[in-house]
Design an enzyme around this catalytic site. Structure first.
Site, PDB file in Angstrom:
ATOM      1  N   LYS A  22      43.010  34.895  53.067  1.00  0.00           N
ATOM      2  CA  LYS A  22      43.572  35.341  51.442  1.00  0.00           C
ATOM      3  C   LYS A  22      43.579  36.393  51.354  1.00  0.00           C
ATOM      4  O   LYS A  22      44.311  37.253  51.291  1.00  0.00           O
ATOM      5  CB  LYS A  22      42.556  34.665  51.147  1.00  0.00           C
ATOM      6  CG  LYS A  22      42.366  34.875  49.358  1.00  0.00           C
ATOM      7  CD  LYS A  22      41.667  34.363  48.719  1.00  0.00           C
ATOM      8  CE  LYS A  22      41.286  35.072  47.457  1.00  0.00           C
ATOM      9  NZ  LYS A  22      40.016  36.555  46.831  1.00  0.00           N
ATOM     10  N   ASN A  23      42.340  37.484  51.626  1.00  0.00           N
ATOM     11  CA  ASN A  23      41.985  38.757  51.345  1.00  0.00           C
ATOM     12  C   ASN A  23      42.891  39.821  52.593  1.00  0.00           C
ATOM     13  O   ASN A  23      43.469  40.880  51.850  1.00  0.00           O
ATOM     14  CB  ASN A  23      40.858  39.045  51.261  1.00  0.00           C
ATOM     15  CG  ASN A  23      39.998  39.039  49.756  1.00  0.00           C
ATOM     16  OD1 ASN A  23      40.769  38.105  49.111  1.00  0.00           O
ATOM     17  ND2 ASN A  23      38.707  38.832  49.802  1.00  0.00           N
ATOM     18  N   CYS A 117      38.421  37.569  39.663  1.00  0.00           N
ATOM     19  CA  CYS A 117      37.188  36.736  39.493  1.00  0.00           C
ATOM     20  C   CYS A 117      36.380  37.598  38.260  1.00  0.00           C
ATOM     21  O   CYS A 117      35.824  38.870  38.817  1.00  0.00           O
ATOM     22  CB  CYS A 117      36.646  36.087  40.993  1.00  0.00           C
ATOM     23  SG  CYS A 117      37.511  35.357  41.390  1.00  0.00           S
ATOM     24  N   ARG A 122      34.448  45.632  37.351  1.00  0.00           N
ATOM     25  CA  ARG A 122      35.169  45.581  38.637  1.00  0.00           C
ATOM     26  C   ARG A 122      36.254  47.296  38.444  1.00  0.00           C
ATOM     27  O   ARG A 122      37.831  46.834  38.388  1.00  0.00           O
ATOM     28  CB  ARG A 122      36.569  44.840  38.812  1.00  0.00           C
ATOM     29  CG  ARG A 122      35.166  43.381  39.369  1.00  0.00           C
ATOM     30  CD  ARG A 122      36.218  42.193  39.372  1.00  0.00           C
ATOM     31  NE  ARG A 122      36.640  42.058  40.866  1.00  0.00           N
ATOM     32  CZ  ARG A 122      37.377  41.152  41.791  1.00  0.00           C
ATOM     33  NH1 ARG A 122      37.517  40.137  41.411  1.00  0.00           N
ATOM     34  NH2 ARG A 122      37.626  41.489  43.314  1.00  0.00           N
ATOM     35  N   ILE A 124      38.815  50.452  39.166  1.00  0.00           N
ATOM     36  CA  ILE A 124      39.989  51.077  40.179  1.00  0.00           C
ATOM     37  C   ILE A 124      39.389  52.474  40.149  1.00  0.00           C
ATOM     38  O   ILE A 124      40.407  53.182  40.247  1.00  0.00           O
ATOM     39  CB  ILE A 124      41.000  51.171  40.106  1.00  0.00           C
ATOM     40  CG1 ILE A 124      41.108  51.160  38.919  1.00  0.00           C
ATOM     41  CG2 ILE A 124      41.140  49.379  40.054  1.00  0.00           C
ATOM     42  CD1 ILE A 124      43.046  50.628  38.727  1.00  0.00           C
ATOM     43  N   ASP A 305      31.327  37.500  49.139  1.00  0.00           N
ATOM     44  CA  ASP A 305      31.802  36.094  49.361  1.00  0.00           C
ATOM     45  C   ASP A 305      31.326  35.455  49.611  1.00  0.00           C
ATOM     46  O   ASP A 305      32.463  33.689  49.526  1.00  0.00           O
ATOM     47  CB  ASP A 305      33.205  36.235  49.754  1.00  0.00           C
ATOM     48  CG  ASP A 305      34.349  37.675  49.265  1.00  0.00           C
ATOM     49  OD1 ASP A 305      33.891  37.602  48.002  1.00  0.00           O
ATOM     50  OD2 ASP A 305      35.448  38.192  49.613  1.00  0.00           O
ATOM     51  N   ARG A 397      42.698  29.210  43.882  1.00  0.00           N
ATOM     52  CA  ARG A 397      43.378  30.922  44.143  1.00  0.00           C
ATOM     53  C   ARG A 397      42.596  31.408  45.540  1.00  0.00           C
ATOM     54  O   ARG A 397      43.875  31.878  46.470  1.00  0.00           O
ATOM     55  CB  ARG A 397      42.437  31.017  43.422  1.00  0.00           C
ATOM     56  CG  ARG A 397      42.939  31.195  42.035  1.00  0.00           C
ATOM     57  CD  ARG A 397      42.158  32.344  40.975  1.00  0.00           C
ATOM     58  NE  ARG A 397      42.288  33.929  41.838  1.00  0.00           N
ATOM     59  CZ  ARG A 397      41.196  34.413  41.818  1.00  0.00           C
ATOM     60  NH1 ARG A 397      40.069  34.665  40.286  1.00  0.00           N
ATOM     61  NH2 ARG A 397      41.459  35.905  42.447  1.00  0.00           N
TER      62      ARG A 397
HETATM   63  C1  EPZ Z   1      37.429  42.918  47.922  1.00  0.00           C
HETATM   64  O1  EPZ Z   1      37.670  42.808  45.898  1.00  0.00           O
HETATM   65  C2  EPZ Z   1      37.601  40.932  47.953  1.00  0.00           C
HETATM   66  N1  EPZ Z   1      38.879  41.117  46.985  1.00  0.00           N
HETATM   67  C3  EPZ Z   1      36.208  40.481  47.011  1.00  0.00           C
HETATM   68  O2  EPZ Z   1      36.880  39.247  47.465  1.00  0.00           O
HETATM   69  C4  EPZ Z   1      35.314  40.751  47.382  1.00  0.00           C
HETATM   70  O3  EPZ Z   1      34.202  40.343  46.881  1.00  0.00           O
HETATM   71  C5  EPZ Z   1      35.223  42.889  47.746  1.00  0.00           C
HETATM   72  O4  EPZ Z   1      36.192  42.760  48.477  1.00  0.00           O
HETATM   73  C6  EPZ Z   1      34.140  42.947  48.709  1.00  0.00           C
HETATM   74  O5  EPZ Z   1      34.195  42.003  49.678  1.00  0.00           O
HETATM   75  C7  EPZ Z   1      40.367  40.850  47.491  1.00  0.00           C
HETATM   76  O6  EPZ Z   1      40.403  41.661  48.617  1.00  0.00           O
HETATM   77  C8  EPZ Z   1      41.541  40.889  46.819  1.00  0.00           C
HETATM   78  P1  EPZ Z   1      35.760  46.608  45.967  1.00  0.00           P
HETATM   79  P2  EPZ Z   1      37.658  44.782  45.902  1.00  0.00           P
HETATM   80  O7  EPZ Z   1      36.641  47.314  46.362  1.00  0.00           O
HETATM   81  O8  EPZ Z   1      38.537  45.397  46.568  1.00  0.00           O
HETATM   82  C9  EPZ Z   1      32.695  49.310  43.239  1.00  0.00           C
HETATM   83  C10 EPZ Z   1      36.995  36.855  46.482  1.00  0.00           C
HETATM   84  O9  EPZ Z   1      36.072  36.056  46.677  1.00  0.00           O
HETATM   85  N2  EPZ Z   1      33.680  49.862  43.752  1.00  0.00           N
HETATM   86  O10 EPZ Z   1      34.744  46.207  47.957  1.00  0.00           O
HETATM   87  O11 EPZ Z   1      37.724  44.540  44.470  1.00  0.00           O
HETATM   88  C11 EPZ Z   1      32.530  47.129  43.349  1.00  0.00           C
HETATM   89  O12 EPZ Z   1      32.569  47.311  41.281  1.00  0.00           O
HETATM   90  C12 EPZ Z   1      37.349  38.119  46.322  1.00  0.00           C
HETATM   91  O13 EPZ Z   1      37.434  36.516  48.362  1.00  0.00           O
HETATM   92  C13 EPZ Z   1      34.288  50.877  42.531  1.00  0.00           C
HETATM   93  O14 EPZ Z   1      32.862  51.696  41.761  1.00  0.00           O
HETATM   94  O15 EPZ Z   1      36.156  44.814  46.254  1.00  0.00           O
HETATM   95  C14 EPZ Z   1      31.737  46.310  43.827  1.00  0.00           C
HETATM   96  O16 EPZ Z   1      30.193  46.717  43.408  1.00  0.00           O
HETATM   97  C15 EPZ Z   1      36.232  38.567  44.778  1.00  0.00           C
HETATM   98  N3  EPZ Z   1      35.017  51.532  42.108  1.00  0.00           N
HETATM   99  C16 EPZ Z   1      32.322  47.623  44.957  1.00  0.00           C
HETATM  100  O17 EPZ Z   1      32.386  48.657  45.220  1.00  0.00           O
HETATM  101  C17 EPZ Z   1      36.424  51.574  42.949  1.00  0.00           C
HETATM  102  O18 EPZ Z   1      37.201  51.833  42.606  1.00  0.00           O
HETATM  103  C18 EPZ Z   1      32.850  46.988  46.320  1.00  0.00           C
HETATM  104  O19 EPZ Z   1      34.230  46.002  45.711  1.00  0.00           O
HETATM  105  C19 EPZ Z   1      36.217  49.407  43.491  1.00  0.00           C
HETATM  106  C20 EPZ Z   1      34.748  49.359  43.846  1.00  0.00           C
END
Ligand code: EPZ
Length: 419
Positions: A22-23, A117, A122, A124, A305, A397
């Protein structure tokens, strides 16, 4: 709205085939928008709602898209819109990849803030930091992210946190930057490598994906290609955990065992037997497993995850287990649901403390998010009696045909449409 009705207590036996990741798919589909020539033919796309949502978004942008079972053909040569503002964009997290893809191709993008979710704040900010470093101006107005640049120029970017989304998104935009972009403190998840491989198949020049440093040398143009998405590490981990929890012998096929090592290691520590064989992993379990401590970490650590499915297994294992969730601060919403089934589990900050119960009993529970839903299905499979899992739109999803896959292993799960 559908619900799953699970008659628990059955052991699992047989083979289950894992779908495309998926991801990876939800990043590769937006990345395909960067091809201005020829079509992209992408195979092993999972049949899940997040993918369907992106397919609708891509069509709404004016691309031609054909779906044939698990193969998707996208003609984005005719794409001329950089404006992604539909209800579907707001529904899902991965729609943020439209920003990097459209910024790269058109030097501008207008994309609704992404949904996703409810597992924690979350932000960016790291995506924005990367786009700005490449020379883009980023503003957020009325819930829309507006990104514009006269041109993108390669640079060095050191991310403050390891982020899957920021790593991929900035890699997308940097593909069309002048010169070389160096990304440091990047995520190393298998889907990062898969997206880089896809972009390289389209003509990009990306080196180092899967290591701590990614170097992207900008190119003028990308063209369509044929590509097959990697197997889903998280779906595979979910079935491995279910097999360990229910007892029996299950072979999980179409996987890359290397991606599953952190999960295999924990299951072995608990007393399950794991046999790797080429592109499959067999889990043998007599259900007599002991509790362990788990800390979620970026890859190659234990994936966040899989934390929720793992917690369901730990609720039915012997002794005390601790789970430390280091990635998402609110990824324990499923705990109250597990308690309805007799689990002894409490949360203190980012740690869940679990004392294994002799038995779980069926109850009516909710899927509070995608992986929470998988946890409730596993709890229902272990539990005595009947479990009803509500709000399964979250499960749909990200898990293709979950009830059919489990039923092929001997489970008893019915999908019922609730009027
Ligand atoms: C991806 O989310 C996945 N989603 C998530 O999977 C997964 O839990 C996550 O990576 C971690 O492995 C997709 O790929 C669509 P991150 P993402 O940016 O990219 C912080 C599932 O169940 N952060 O790696 O949104 C954030 O708050 C889903 O399939 C910032 O501070 O996660 C978190 O603590 C749910 N600033 C950490 O980094 C940012 O700009 C990791 O988030 C971005 C993130």
């Amino acid at each position: 709205m559908d619900k799953l009705v699970i008659n628990g207590g059955k052991s699992l036996h047989g083979n289950v085939d894992i779908s495309g990741a998926k991801n990876a798919a939800v990043a590769i589909l937006p990345a395909a928008l960067m091809a201005s020539k020829d079509v992209c033919i992408i195979d092993n796309i999972p049949d899940i709602e997040d993918v369907h949502c992106l397919e609708r978004i891509i069509e709404s942008l004016g691309c031609e898209i054909k779906v044939n079972k698990n193969s998707v053909t996208i003609d984005s040569s005719i794409l001329n819109s950089h404006d992604a503002n539909t209800e579907d964009v707001r529904k899902m997290r991965a729609s943020y990849y439209l920003i990097g893809a459209l910024l790269g191709r058109f030097k501008k993008a207008r994309v609704e803030m992404p949904g996703g979710c409810p597992i924690g704040v979350r932000p960016i900010d790291q995506h924005i930091k990367g786009f700005e470093a490449l020379g883009a101006k980023v503003t957020i107005e009325h819930g829309v992210v507006i990104v514009e640049a006269d041109k993108l120029i390669g640079t060095s970017i050191f991310f403050d946190v390891v982020s899957v989304g920021a790593t991929i998104n900035v890699m997308l935009a940097a593909t069309f930057a002048e010169g070389t972009t160096t990304l440091e403190n990047v995520a190393k998840e298998p889907h990062i490598v898969d997206v880089a491989n896809f972009l390289n198949s389209m003509g990009a020049n990306i080196k180092g994906a899967g290591t701590d440093i990614i170097r992207v040398t900008g190119v003028q143009e990308l063209k369509g290609c044929s590509y097959s998405v990697i197997p889903d590490q998280i779906e595979a981990g979910t079935y491995m955990i279910a097999a360990a929890a229910c007892g029996g012998e299950v072979t999980i096929t179409n996987v890359i065992p290397k991606h599953l090592e952190s999960i295999s290691a924990k299951l072995i520590e608990m007393g399950a037997e794991i046999i790797e064989n080429g592109d499959s992993v067999t889990v043998k379990s007599n259900k007599n497993l002991k509790g362990v401590n788990v800390k979620t970490l970026p890859y190659p650590g234990f994936p966040t995850d899989v934390q929720q499915p793992m917690s369901a297994l730990l609720c039915a294992s012997k002794g005390r287990s601790l789970i430390n969730e280091s990635i998402w601060e609110s990824r324990f919403k499923h705990v109250d649901e597990l308690k309805k089934m007799g689990a002894n589990i409490k949360v203190e900050g980012r740690t869940a403390i679990i004392d294994g119960a002799d038995r779980l009993t069926g109850a009516t529970v909710k899927a509070t998010d995608l992986r929470a839903g998988a946890a409730m299905v596993i709890a229902g499979l272990i539990a005595e009696g009947t479990t009803e899992v509500l709000n399964i739109e979250h499960i749909d999803r990200g898990y293709p045909h979950i009830e059919n896959k489990f039923n092929s292993l001997g489970a008893n799960i019915k999908r019922i449409t609730v009027k």
